[in-house]
Design a protein around this motif. Structure first.
Motif, mmCIF file in Angstrom:
data_model
loop_
_atom_site.group_PDB
_atom_site.id
_atom_site.type_symbol
_atom_site.label_atom_id
_atom_site.label_comp_id
_atom_site.label_asym_id
_atom_site.label_seq_id
_atom_site.Cartn_x
_atom_site.Cartn_y
_atom_site.Cartn_z
ATOM 1 N N GLU A 129 0.634 -1.455 -0.018
ATOM 2 C CA GLU A 129 -0.074 -0.131 0.028
ATOM 3 C C GLU A 129 0.666 1.314 -0.114
ATOM 4 N N THR A 130 0.035 2.353 -0.082
ATOM 5 C CA THR A 130 0.916 3.544 -0.157
ATOM 6 C C THR A 130 0.373 4.601 0.995
ATOM 7 N N ARG A 188 1.133 8.845 2.080
ATOM 8 C CA ARG A 188 2.077 10.206 1.838
ATOM 9 C C ARG A 188 2.383 10.925 3.079
ATOM 10 N N ARG A 219 10.463 3.639 -5.302
ATOM 11 C CA ARG A 219 9.151 3.364 -4.521
ATOM 12 C C ARG A 219 8.650 4.741 -3.829
ATOM 13 N N PHE A 220 9.748 5.381 -3.457
ATOM 14 C CA PHE A 220 9.451 6.662 -2.457
ATOM 15 C C PHE A 220 9.902 7.810 -3.710
ATOM 16 N N GLN A 265 6.038 10.665 -0.905
ATOM 17 C CA GLN A 265 5.268 9.749 -1.467
ATOM 18 C C GLN A 265 5.833 8.414 -1.249
ATOM 19 N N MET A 266 5.246 7.394 -0.653
ATOM 20 C CA MET A 266 5.779 5.961 -0.524
ATOM 21 C C MET A 266 4.733 5.018 -0.699
ATOM 22 N N ASN A 267 5.260 4.353 -1.978
ATOM 23 C CA ASN A 267 4.670 3.398 -2.773
ATOM 24 C C ASN A 267 5.038 2.019 -2.461
ATOM 25 N N LEU A 278 4.714 -0.110 -0.124
ATOM 26 C CA LEU A 278 5.329 -0.149 1.326
ATOM 27 C C LEU A 278 5.879 -1.452 1.409
#
Length: 125
Positions: free
Chosen positions: A16-17, A19, A66-67, A81-83, A85
């Motif tokens: 999941e993500t 922010r 990813r980030f 933004q962290m994708n 995870l």
């Protein structure tokens, strides 16, 4: 002393993500290099990403692709933004600032003089 406030952390599942936001309530961040750091329980603090005044960026190898760090339209905000995870991203995340209006690049090894209180990110598997 520059005040920084982080928000946006939480509990999510792997993949999941989130922010994260870093806000300076009483200042603009135009002349500051901003970095995100994290510290997991029992581990040393590590640099995650940074952004220069001219929006040059750097990322730790573990988060590349990813980030994404960015400056918001509001001059007092920086985002992370962290994708995608992973459980190993679990940590308290801090933003930090270093006044440096001239350098086009940033380094997570630089001396950062202002720090926020941190926001917890927990990623479950």
């Amino acid at each position: 002393q520059l005040q920084l406030v982080e928000s946006g952390g939480g509990l999510v599942q792997a993949g999941e993500t989130l922010r994260l936001s870093c806000v300076a309530p009483a200042s603009t961040l135009d002349s500051y290099v901003i970095a995100w750091f994290r510290q997991a329980p029992g581990k040393e603090r590590e640099g995650v990403s940074c952004i220069s005044v001219s929006r040059g960026t750097n990322y730790a190898e573990s988060v590349k692709g990813r980030f994404r760090i960015s400056r918001g339209n509001a001059r007092n905000t920086v985002y992370l933004q962290m994708n995608a995870l992973k459980p190993e991203d679990t940590a308290v995340y801090y933003c930090a600032a270093n006044w440096n209006p001239r350098s086009p690049i940033c380094s997570m090894q630089a001396q950062y003089t202002s720090w926020g209180q941190g926001t917890q990110v927990t990623v479950s598997s």
